[in-house]
Write a protein that holds these residues in place. Structure first.
Motif, PDB file in Angstrom:
ATOM      1  N   TYR A  36       0.700  -0.814  -0.296  1.00  0.00           N
ATOM      2  CA  TYR A  36       0.093   0.061  -0.246  1.00  0.00           C
ATOM      3  C   TYR A  36       1.243   1.331  -0.041  1.00  0.00           C
ATOM      4  N   SER A  37       0.446   2.457  -0.816  1.00  0.00           N
ATOM      5  CA  SER A  37       1.225   3.236  -0.911  1.00  0.00           C
ATOM      6  C   SER A  37       1.579   4.107  -0.434  1.00  0.00           C
ATOM      7  N   SER A  38       1.286   5.356   0.096  1.00  0.00           N
ATOM      8  CA  SER A  38       1.523   6.221   1.259  1.00  0.00           C
ATOM      9  C   SER A  38      -0.061   6.553   1.338  1.00  0.00           C
ATOM     10  N   THR A  39      -0.525   6.778   1.925  1.00  0.00           N
ATOM     11  CA  THR A  39      -2.063   6.778   2.710  1.00  0.00           C
ATOM     12  C   THR A  39      -3.182   6.135   2.618  1.00  0.00           C
ATOM     13  N   SER A  40      -2.994   4.787   1.857  1.00  0.00           N
ATOM     14  CA  SER A  40      -3.373   3.830   0.252  1.00  0.00           C
ATOM     15  C   SER A  40      -4.685   3.405   1.088  1.00  0.00           C
ATOM     16  N   LEU A  41      -3.999   3.213   3.033  1.00  0.00           N
ATOM     17  CA  LEU A  41      -5.006   2.557   3.263  1.00  0.00           C
ATOM     18  C   LEU A  41      -6.153   3.642   4.129  1.00  0.00           C
ATOM     19  N   SER A  42      -6.246   4.752   4.154  1.00  0.00           N
ATOM     20  CA  SER A  42      -6.976   5.844   4.948  1.00  0.00           C
ATOM     21  C   SER A  42      -8.686   5.170   4.164  1.00  0.00           C
ATOM     22  N   PRO A  43      -8.823   4.636   2.844  1.00  0.00           N
ATOM     23  CA  PRO A  43     -10.307   4.482   2.884  1.00  0.00           C
ATOM     24  C   PRO A  43     -11.070   3.226   3.200  1.00  0.00           C
ATOM     25  N   TYR A  44      -9.682   2.366   3.507  1.00  0.00           N
ATOM     26  CA  TYR A  44     -10.106   1.360   4.011  1.00  0.00           C
ATOM     27  C   TYR A  44     -10.517   1.212   5.851  1.00  0.00           C
ATOM     28  N   ASN A  46     -11.902   4.708   7.504  1.00  0.00           N
ATOM     29  CA  ASN A  46     -12.687   5.516   6.933  1.00  0.00           C
ATOM     30  C   ASN A  46     -12.252   7.233   7.423  1.00  0.00           C
ATOM     31  N   GLY A  47     -11.443   6.734   6.917  1.00  0.00           N
ATOM     32  CA  GLY A  47      -9.892   8.341   7.208  1.00  0.00           C
ATOM     33  C   GLY A  47      -9.754   8.056   8.969  1.00  0.00           C
ATOM     34  N   LYS A  48     -10.208   7.351   8.779  1.00  0.00           N
ATOM     35  CA  LYS A  48      -9.814   7.593  10.336  1.00  0.00           C
ATOM     36  C   LYS A  48      -8.196   7.163  10.923  1.00  0.00           C
ATOM     37  N   TYR A  49      -7.427   5.802   9.843  1.00  0.00           N
ATOM     38  CA  TYR A  49      -5.957   6.224   9.943  1.00  0.00           C
ATOM     39  C   TYR A  49      -5.664   6.177   8.768  1.00  0.00           C
ATOM     40  N   SER A  50      -4.008   6.563   8.710  1.00  0.00           N
ATOM     41  CA  SER A  50      -3.524   6.256   7.040  1.00  0.00           C
ATOM     42  C   SER A  50      -2.493   6.241   7.799  1.00  0.00           C
ATOM     43  N   ASN A  51      -1.791   5.973   6.945  1.00  0.00           N
ATOM     44  CA  ASN A  51       0.195   5.233   6.545  1.00  0.00           C
ATOM     45  C   ASN A  51       0.713   6.346   5.775  1.00  0.00           C
ATOM     46  N   ASP A  52       1.400   6.870   6.693  1.00  0.00           N
ATOM     47  CA  ASP A  52       2.795   7.468   6.488  1.00  0.00           C
ATOM     48  C   ASP A  52       2.998   7.493   5.515  1.00  0.00           C
ATOM     49  N   GLU A  53       3.743   6.320   5.412  1.00  0.00           N
ATOM     50  CA  GLU A  53       4.623   5.192   4.352  1.00  0.00           C
ATOM     51  C   GLU A  53       3.939   4.492   3.410  1.00  0.00           C
ATOM     52  N   LYS A  54       4.964   3.648   3.001  1.00  0.00           N
ATOM     53  CA  LYS A  54       4.451   2.083   2.231  1.00  0.00           C
ATOM     54  C   LYS A  54       4.297   2.161   3.373  1.00  0.00           C
ATOM     55  N   SER A 124     -10.870   2.314  15.291  1.00  0.00           N
ATOM     56  CA  SER A 124     -12.179   1.190  15.632  1.00  0.00           C
ATOM     57  C   SER A 124     -12.240   0.802  14.457  1.00  0.00           C
ATOM     58  N   SER A 125     -12.789  -0.523  14.730  1.00  0.00           N
ATOM     59  CA  SER A 125     -12.372  -1.045  12.746  1.00  0.00           C
ATOM     60  C   SER A 125     -13.406  -0.857  11.728  1.00  0.00           C
ATOM     61  N   TYR A 126     -13.788  -1.381  11.053  1.00  0.00           N
ATOM     62  CA  TYR A 126     -14.526  -0.332  10.033  1.00  0.00           C
ATOM     63  C   TYR A 126     -15.006  -1.797   8.694  1.00  0.00           C
ATOM     64  N   ARG A 186      -7.207   3.291  -5.793  1.00  0.00           N
ATOM     65  CA  ARG A 186      -8.362   3.636  -4.809  1.00  0.00           C
ATOM     66  C   ARG A 186      -8.147   5.186  -5.129  1.00  0.00           C
ATOM     67  N   THR A 187      -7.521   5.562  -3.622  1.00  0.00           N
ATOM     68  CA  THR A 187      -7.224   6.919  -3.687  1.00  0.00           C
ATOM     69  C   THR A 187      -5.490   7.097  -4.283  1.00  0.00           C
ATOM     70  N   GLU A 188      -4.789   5.480  -3.694  1.00  0.00           N
ATOM     71  CA  GLU A 188      -3.870   6.017  -3.858  1.00  0.00           C
ATOM     72  C   GLU A 188      -2.911   4.198  -4.293  1.00  0.00           C
ATOM     73  N   SER A 189      -2.097   4.409  -4.565  1.00  0.00           N
ATOM     74  CA  SER A 189      -1.879   3.078  -5.789  1.00  0.00           C
ATOM     75  C   SER A 189      -2.338   1.711  -4.816  1.00  0.00           C
TER      76      SER A 189
END
Length: 202
Positions: A36-44, A46-54, A124-126, A186-189
């Motif tokens: 997951y590229s940077s920030t690509s985990l965010s939508p999974y 619900n925007g409450k967690y986003s990976n800063d790095e790969k 939290s889980s989503y 999705r948002t990122e690759s």
């Protein structure tokens, strides 16, 4: 003369025995790794967690299809990916139809429902789900080698598009080795590699 005829037909028999491009009854399973590229985990989440790095998650997958008529099949899939603090689990089920069917190639399309469930130590889980549609081309590239290319669109709030490439190295009509690759955005690759086994049924 009979021996000559038999030796001539052997390559054709080998090709027929390893050709599964028009067979939609199989079960595949193995290991996959998704980067997951940077920030690509965010939508999974619900925007409450986003990976800063790969971030790379790995786990098992299962790919299950079943013919219910000559051109109609059930499309099923699930995978379970984790990395200590986070995991993203997926399952989908749908109904498919082969627009074109021949011993050397086929064009399957399918639509159905896909669901994600994500958990993290940082959020939290989503869970979320949506309909999806998929179209592909399965081709007998060479004896014992089937290439399955596909495009899938998921109608999520943040839509997801996936290009898939699956190589099946078939030994006879049942057993095969799988080497797959997926590029999704999705948002990122997101880049996924798969290695596994596949068993076909007639």
């Amino acid at each position: 003369m009979k021996k000559i005829l038999f030796l001539t037909l052997l390559p054709l028999q080998a090709l027929a025995s390893s050709n599964i491009s028009n067979n939609f009854s199989y079960i595949g399973f193995g290991y996959q790794s998704t980067n997951y590229s940077s920030t690509s985990l965010s939508p999974y989440f619900n925007g409450k967690y986003s990976n800063d790095e790969k971030k790379t998650l790995g786990g098992l997958y299962i790919d299950l299809n079943a013919n219910i008529a000559k051109n109609i099949f059930i499309d099923g899939y699930a995978d379970f990916s984790t990395r200590f603090s986070s995991n993203v689990d997926v399952w989908k089920t749908g109904l498919g139809y082969a627009l074109y069917l021949s011993p050397q190639s086929s064009i399957p399309v399918s639509c159905g429902w896909k669901k994600y469930h994500s958990e993290s130590d940082y959020a939290s889980s989503y869970s979320e789900g949506s309909t999806y549609c998929k179209v592909g081309i399965k081709t007998q590239i060479a004896n014992h080698w089937i290439l399955d290319t596909s495009y899938q669109h998921e109608f999520l709030d943040e839509p997801k598009n996936t290009l898939g490439l699956k190589n099946v190295f078939q030994f006879g009509s049942v057993f095969g080795l799988v080497a797959g690759f997926k590029y999704a955005k999705r948002t990122e690759s997101e880049v996924t590699y798969q290695l596994g086994l596949q068993f076909s049924f007639h």
